[in-house]
Write an enzyme that holds these catalytic residues in place. Structure first.
Site, PDB file in Angstrom:
ATOM      1  CG  ASP A 190     -11.362  23.845  27.883  1.00  0.00           C
ATOM      2  OD1 ASP A 190     -10.311  23.230  28.015  1.00  0.00           O
ATOM      3  OD2 ASP A 190     -12.510  23.072  28.008  1.00  0.00           O
ATOM      4  CD  GLU A 226      -8.128  17.990  24.030  1.00  0.00           C
ATOM      5  OE1 GLU A 226      -9.398  16.640  23.777  1.00  0.00           O
ATOM      6  OE2 GLU A 226      -7.521  18.386  24.214  1.00  0.00           O
TER       7      GLU A 226
END
Length: 204
Positions: A11, A13
């Site tokens: 991922d 953020e």
């Protein structure tokens, strides 16, 4: 020696860079924009709600990009990514948008990212968004597996759980107490050194 059968899916953020919407919430002084996928599992609902707030305050892509220009990757993120890319293929799979991610990718050494696209008018107003596919993180991991790769995945939010659970090894990273408590069987780490060690062990 690089392990070519593995692709590590990360991922963006909360894992490699700070949350863009939280940074913009602080810069714009609009506290409601602090909500993220850690708070609202339904991404479409979250994005439509955000776009409504932007419209109400007459804010567009330019204002958000000005904030993004000031965001740096988390301390140690680029070094972590450089080391990881020396031992594994790495794809960042994010629900963010090309228009947001591009400047951050430069600061991270241009890793591969799969993300979505914003619909932006000539005046800079963001009128909508195009998701690459439904449940893109899980479906991307499944697609990589279908062409002969093993995946290792890590993320911090509700929308990362699918790809984490479907992978050969999956880890929570800098997640919330609630998500960790709800998923006690997923190892959770707070530092890049711990995450790197876990990824290397998973490849052996």
């Amino acid at each position: 020696m690089s392990n070519n059968m593995y692709i590590t899916c990360l991922d963006l953020e909360g894992v490699l860079v700070p949350e863009i919407w939280i940074a913009f919430s602080q810069a714009s002084g609009i506290p409601e924009l602090k909500r993220t996928t850690r708070d609202e599992p339904d991404y479409n609902k979250l994005m439509n709600w955000r776009l409504g707030i932007l419209k109400e305050h007459n804010l567009g892509l330019k204002e958000i990009q000005e904030t993004i220009a000031k965001i740096d990757p988390m301390p140690g993120a680029k070094e972590f990514l450089d080391e990881l890319r020396s031992i594994s293929q790495v794809i960042i799979i994010s629900d963010t948008f090309t228009q947001f991610a591009a400047p951050l990718m430069k600061k991270l050494g241009m890793p591969t990212i799969f993300c979505n696209t914003l619909e932006v008018q000539e005046n800079g107003e963001i009128t909508g968004f195009k998701m690459r596919m439904p449940d893109s993180k899980l479906n991307t991991v499944k697609a990589l597996q279908s062409i002969g790769f093993q995946t290792i995945a890590s993320g911090d939010s509700y929308n990362d759980l699918g790809m984490i659970k479907a992978s050969k090894a999956g880890f929570l990273f800098k997640s919330t107490d609630k998500i960790k408590a709800d998923n006690p069987n997923i190892p959770a780490y707070e530092t890049y050194a711990e995450l790197m060690k876990a990824i290397k062990q998973a490849m052996n």
